[in-house]
Write a protein that holds these residues in place. Structure first.
Motif, PDB file in Angstrom:
ATOM      1  N   LEU A 263     -63.567 121.056 -41.838  1.00 36.22           N
ATOM      2  CA  LEU A 263     -64.838 120.151 -41.774  1.00 36.22           C
ATOM      3  C   LEU A 263     -65.120 119.990 -42.900  1.00 36.22           C
ATOM      4  O   LEU A 263     -65.900 119.177 -43.113  1.00 36.22           O
ATOM      5  CB  LEU A 263     -65.454 120.065 -39.926  1.00 36.22           C
ATOM      6  N   ASP A 264     -65.445 121.021 -43.870  1.00 37.96           N
ATOM      7  CA  ASP A 264     -65.973 121.531 -45.349  1.00 37.96           C
ATOM      8  C   ASP A 264     -65.300 120.835 -46.507  1.00 37.96           C
ATOM      9  O   ASP A 264     -65.716 120.187 -47.279  1.00 37.96           O
ATOM     10  CB  ASP A 264     -66.479 121.743 -45.328  1.00 37.96           C
ATOM     11  N   LEU A 265     -64.080 120.657 -46.200  1.00 41.08           N
ATOM     12  CA  LEU A 265     -62.831 120.408 -47.241  1.00 41.08           C
ATOM     13  C   LEU A 265     -63.628 118.835 -48.311  1.00 41.08           C
ATOM     14  O   LEU A 265     -64.482 117.810 -47.116  1.00 41.08           O
ATOM     15  CB  LEU A 265     -61.782 119.594 -46.974  1.00 41.08           C
ATOM     16  N   ARG A 266     -63.053 118.667 -49.307  1.00 47.72           N
ATOM     17  CA  ARG A 266     -63.843 117.198 -50.265  1.00 47.72           C
ATOM     18  C   ARG A 266     -62.241 116.785 -50.120  1.00 47.72           C
ATOM     19  O   ARG A 266     -61.311 117.272 -50.860  1.00 47.72           O
ATOM     20  CB  ARG A 266     -64.686 118.324 -50.816  1.00 47.72           C
ATOM     21  N   GLN A 267     -62.267 115.227 -50.278  1.00 48.29           N
ATOM     22  CA  GLN A 267     -61.900 114.483 -50.214  1.00 48.29           C
ATOM     23  C   GLN A 267     -61.429 114.536 -51.949  1.00 48.29           C
ATOM     24  O   GLN A 267     -62.420 115.456 -53.068  1.00 48.29           O
ATOM     25  CB  GLN A 267     -61.421 112.283 -50.439  1.00 48.29           C
ATOM     26  N   PRO A 268     -60.307 114.857 -52.535  1.00 50.45           N
ATOM     27  CA  PRO A 268     -60.223 114.983 -54.640  1.00 50.45           C
ATOM     28  C   PRO A 268     -60.715 113.493 -55.512  1.00 50.45           C
ATOM     29  O   PRO A 268     -60.339 111.988 -54.031  1.00 50.45           O
ATOM     30  CB  PRO A 268     -58.794 114.615 -54.569  1.00 50.45           C
ATOM     31  N   GLY A 269     -61.528 113.344 -56.166  1.00 49.25           N
ATOM     32  CA  GLY A 269     -62.219 112.306 -56.974  1.00 49.25           C
ATOM     33  C   GLY A 269     -63.141 112.038 -56.541  1.00 49.25           C
ATOM     34  O   GLY A 269     -64.259 111.917 -57.448  1.00 49.25           O
ATOM     35  N   THR A 270     -63.386 111.318 -54.713  1.00 48.60           N
ATOM     36  CA  THR A 270     -64.928 110.930 -54.223  1.00 48.60           C
ATOM     37  C   THR A 270     -65.766 112.457 -54.096  1.00 48.60           C
ATOM     38  O   THR A 270     -66.781 111.887 -54.268  1.00 48.60           O
ATOM     39  CB  THR A 270     -64.970 110.254 -53.207  1.00 48.60           C
ATOM     40  N   GLY A 271     -65.066 114.088 -53.623  1.00 43.84           N
ATOM     41  CA  GLY A 271     -65.884 114.605 -53.384  1.00 43.84           C
ATOM     42  C   GLY A 271     -66.762 114.455 -51.779  1.00 43.84           C
ATOM     43  O   GLY A 271     -67.841 114.856 -51.545  1.00 43.84           O
TER      44      GLY A 271
ATOM     45  N   VAL B 108     -63.265 114.955 -46.145  1.00 49.84           N
ATOM     46  CA  VAL B 108     -62.263 114.522 -45.683  1.00 49.84           C
ATOM     47  C   VAL B 108     -62.357 113.475 -44.697  1.00 49.84           C
ATOM     48  O   VAL B 108     -62.260 114.312 -43.440  1.00 49.84           O
ATOM     49  CB  VAL B 108     -61.035 115.744 -45.971  1.00 49.84           C
ATOM     50  N   PRO B 109     -62.043 113.051 -44.493  1.00 55.89           N
ATOM     51  CA  PRO B 109     -62.204 112.476 -42.447  1.00 55.89           C
ATOM     52  C   PRO B 109     -60.976 112.776 -41.925  1.00 55.89           C
ATOM     53  O   PRO B 109     -59.955 113.510 -41.899  1.00 55.89           O
ATOM     54  CB  PRO B 109     -61.531 110.385 -42.674  1.00 55.89           C
ATOM     55  N   VAL B 110     -61.707 113.246 -40.333  1.00 58.96           N
ATOM     56  CA  VAL B 110     -60.214 113.550 -39.828  1.00 58.96           C
ATOM     57  C   VAL B 110     -60.693 112.841 -38.469  1.00 58.96           C
ATOM     58  O   VAL B 110     -61.657 112.026 -38.107  1.00 58.96           O
ATOM     59  CB  VAL B 110     -61.039 115.344 -39.449  1.00 58.96           C
ATOM     60  N   LEU B 111     -58.826 113.175 -38.078  1.00 59.62           N
ATOM     61  CA  LEU B 111     -59.261 112.253 -37.024  1.00 59.62           C
ATOM     62  C   LEU B 111     -57.676 113.473 -35.675  1.00 59.62           C
ATOM     63  O   LEU B 111     -57.100 113.908 -36.125  1.00 59.62           O
ATOM     64  CB  LEU B 111     -57.525 111.806 -36.878  1.00 59.62           C
ATOM     65  N   GLY B 112     -58.572 113.407 -34.587  1.00 65.29           N
ATOM     66  CA  GLY B 112     -58.322 114.439 -33.342  1.00 65.29           C
ATOM     67  C   GLY B 112     -58.052 114.184 -32.184  1.00 65.29           C
ATOM     68  O   GLY B 112     -58.174 112.581 -31.762  1.00 65.29           O
TER      69      GLY B 112
ATOM     70  N   GLU C 195     -74.142 114.900 -40.253  1.00 56.27           N
ATOM     71  CA  GLU C 195     -73.498 115.085 -41.434  1.00 56.27           C
ATOM     72  C   GLU C 195     -72.274 116.164 -41.233  1.00 56.27           C
ATOM     73  O   GLU C 195     -71.544 116.177 -42.424  1.00 56.27           O
ATOM     74  CB  GLU C 195     -74.159 116.752 -41.142  1.00 56.27           C
ATOM     75  N   HIS C 196     -71.270 115.292 -40.734  1.00 64.22           N
ATOM     76  CA  HIS C 196     -69.757 115.426 -40.005  1.00 64.22           C
ATOM     77  C   HIS C 196     -68.776 114.798 -41.066  1.00 64.22           C
ATOM     78  O   HIS C 196     -67.788 114.819 -40.965  1.00 64.22           O
ATOM     79  CB  HIS C 196     -69.749 115.055 -38.647  1.00 64.22           C
ATOM     80  N   GLY C 197     -69.406 113.822 -41.677  1.00 63.40           N
ATOM     81  CA  GLY C 197     -68.411 112.405 -42.371  1.00 63.40           C
ATOM     82  C   GLY C 197     -68.110 111.862 -41.958  1.00 63.40           C
ATOM     83  O   GLY C 197     -68.125 111.363 -40.074  1.00 63.40           O
ATOM     84  N   LYS C 198     -66.532 111.378 -42.106  1.00 68.99           N
ATOM     85  CA  LYS C 198     -65.772 110.143 -40.686  1.00 68.99           C
ATOM     86  C   LYS C 198     -64.570 110.939 -40.066  1.00 68.99           C
ATOM     87  O   LYS C 198     -63.520 111.268 -40.228  1.00 68.99           O
ATOM     88  CB  LYS C 198     -65.057 109.702 -42.233  1.00 68.99           C
ATOM     89  N   VAL C 199     -65.318 111.594 -39.253  1.00 76.33           N
ATOM     90  CA  VAL C 199     -64.394 112.358 -37.786  1.00 76.33           C
ATOM     91  C   VAL C 199     -64.683 111.456 -36.853  1.00 76.33           C
ATOM     92  O   VAL C 199     -65.691 110.772 -35.897  1.00 76.33           O
ATOM     93  CB  VAL C 199     -65.424 113.999 -37.899  1.00 76.33           C
TER      94      VAL C 199
END
Length: 528
Positions: free
Chosen positions: A72-80, A83-87, A170-174
């Motif tokens: 859940l702490d991975l970062r998108q290439p380019g933007t930093g 990484v959005p997550v869908l469960g 702090e989670h981002g787009k989850v």
């Protein structure tokens, strides 16, 4: 070219492949990997999105797969950005469990269709109408949200049918959904998955059939160099499209070997030669080995033994043709091309381990080890429908592109009991009539696979004033998306009636026709 990539982690769902198909349909490249893949290996793929599949277990089961929180702490290439997550279903529960939420058994299990009674307007549900039906399949459910999350959809039985991280958390787009958006029973499921990869992940959708053809042709040229490739052409969709793509990439460096084992479809031996030798100008070696195959199959009734005989004989014939090609070239071809598809690759890496063997599959899988080839597998990342589209763009005739799947052992596993040329000819006639009636009625493309089976029984009939005692055939037609599960096709009685009438009247030796109404499971699609 490096494509935007979404990684799908498989927690054991039977519909994980459908998630990938929906993502690909949205124009985004994706890969399926076992949920046990180390986080550093996932990070090395530089995913722009992460999807967690469903699964059959409870997060509290002793051996249940768990979500590594570091994913859940991975970062998108380019933007930093994170990484959005869908469960999805179990993926949602594993996500909530990893973040301190509560998951418990439902008082009432929920399987099947359920309307959404309310949902929030957000990027994930954009364009999804109120009251849309979703498909549920779960025994556990969320009872407490993790910190920083809110419920964004509900059904009558699931007050937390979907969740989203708060925008300022702090989670981002989850996001997470308790239902299965990948299945056709969820009315706007494809929209939800498209929204995730295009709106939530912000991906432009650069995965197209055209780009695949150009990139794969370049990749093949780089792999093969000045060496030669040999391909075992079967006449089916996968090997036919592979032949067309390889020829586009390397031209005369490709030789195709097509073997008639006496168990092909009607007219197939001639059609394949016309298409590929005359239409594509491919170096095609057509070998009539029908007497050899049928001679070795004489008196053999066991379906597994039939498969073994056909497999061994094919390798023997293929080896002889390879020696002939080697003599002409002055060196042995270095590469063997195979039409391996992405589902085959996925099955080999499931975190659950290999599936039980229901029946032996016949292909050219033993050839690389036996003959020392290196493999060229241009379709290792494609699904069947994507291969068909590649074929259309390469100009492979529609008659081949639309063709239903056909087993490697051919009619040998559709003739129950011992095989001989007379039975094969009888079955070919019945099968041709059956497929012709489906084409004439406009139902051929509605069916995943259709064929006739010659039964090892005779029955009494009457034709005019004469008693007959002849063979019986059973017609089979199924609907499916991937062949993993299938339902018998509910075809109009008129179609079944015409097919039966024509077979009995036109095929001398058959006086009875039945229709198979078994689904998979518990039956298999083929009879043997």
């Amino acid at each position: 070219m490096t494509h935007e990539t979404v990684v799908i982690l498989d927690f054991g769902s039977q519909t994980t492949q459908l998630i990938a198909r929906r993502v690909r349909e949205a124009g985004v490249y994706c890969e399926i990997h076992p949920c046990t893949l180390p986080a550093e290996e996932v990070a090395a793929m530089e995913p722009s999105g992460l999807i967690l599949s469903g699964g059959p277990m409870s997060v509290y089961d002793e051996d249940s797969p768990q979500l590594d929180p570091s994913l859940l702490d991975l970062r998108q290439p380019g933007t930093g950005e994170k990484v959005p997550v869908l469960g999805i279903c179990y993926g949602l529960q594993a996500l909530a469990h990893a973040l301190g939420g509560g998951v418990e058994p439902s008082a009432r299990r929920e399987f099947g269709r359920s309307p959404i009674v309310s949902h929030e307007e957000n990027d994930l549900f954009r364009g999804v109408p109120e009251g849309s039906v979703v498909w549920m399949s779960h025994g556990d459910h969320l009872t407490r949200l993790p910190d920083g999350f809110r419920a964004v959809a509900a059904t009558d039985n699931a007050p937390i049918a979907a969740v989203a991280a708060e925008p300022d958390s702090e989670h981002g787009k989850v996001y997470g959904v308790q239902f299965h958006p990948e299945v056709v029973h969820t009315e706007h499921g494809a929209t939800i998955l498209r929204n995730f990869v295009r709106e939530v992940c912000g991906l432009r959708g650069d995965w197209t059939t055209g780009s695949f053809i150009d990139e794969k042709a370049e990749e093949i040229r780089a792999q093969v160099g000045d060496d030669h490739v040999i391909l075992g052409l079967s006449g089916g969709v996968d090997s036919s499209v592979a032949a067309a793509l390889l020829h586009k990439a390397i031209g005369d460096q490709l030789t195709c070997v097509f073997v008639d084992n006496g168990l092909l479809r009607a007219g197939e031996f001639e059609q394949v030669q016309t298409t590929f030798r005359d239409g594509f100008d491919i170096d095609l070696r057509a070998v009539d080995a029908s007497d050899l195959f049928l001679g070795r199959l004489a008196g053999v009734a066991d379906p597994e033994e039939k498969r073994r005989i056909i497999g061994r004989t094919f390798i023997e014939v293929f080896e002889q043709e390879t020696e002939a090609v080697t003599a002409e070239l002055g060196h042995k071809p270095r590469f063997l091309a195979q039409g391996t598809l992405y589902p085959d690759v996925i099955e080999s890496v499931s975190f659950k381990g290999p599936s039980a063997t229901i029946k032996t599959h016949h292909n050219v899988g033993g050839l690389p080890e036996k003959l020392g080839f290196e493999l060229v597998e241009p379709f290792r990342e494609l699904f069947k429908d994507e291969v068909r589209e590649v074929g259309r763009q390469l100009g492979v005739p529609d008659a081949i592109i639309r063709r239903h799947p056909f087993p490697g052992p051919g009619l040998a596993v559709r003739i129950l009991g011992p095989v001989d040329r007379e039975k094969a000819d009888l079955l070919r006639q019945a099968d041709t009539i059956w497929l012709d009636e489906l084409e004439t009625s406009g139902t051929y493309d509605d069916v995943w696979q259709a064929f006739a089976v010659l039964l090892p029984v005779q029955s009494v009939g009457v034709m005019g004033d004469y008693r007959t005692y002849e063979q019986a055939v059973c017609l089979r037609a199924v609907t499916s998306t991937d062949g993993m599960t299938a339902d018998w096709a509910k075809l109009p009685y008129e179609v079944l009636g015409r097919a039966s009438n024509r077979i009995i009247n036109e095929v001398r030796g058959i006086n009875r026709v039945a229709y198979d109404v078994s689904s998979k499971p518990p039956a298999t699609i083929e009879w043997e």
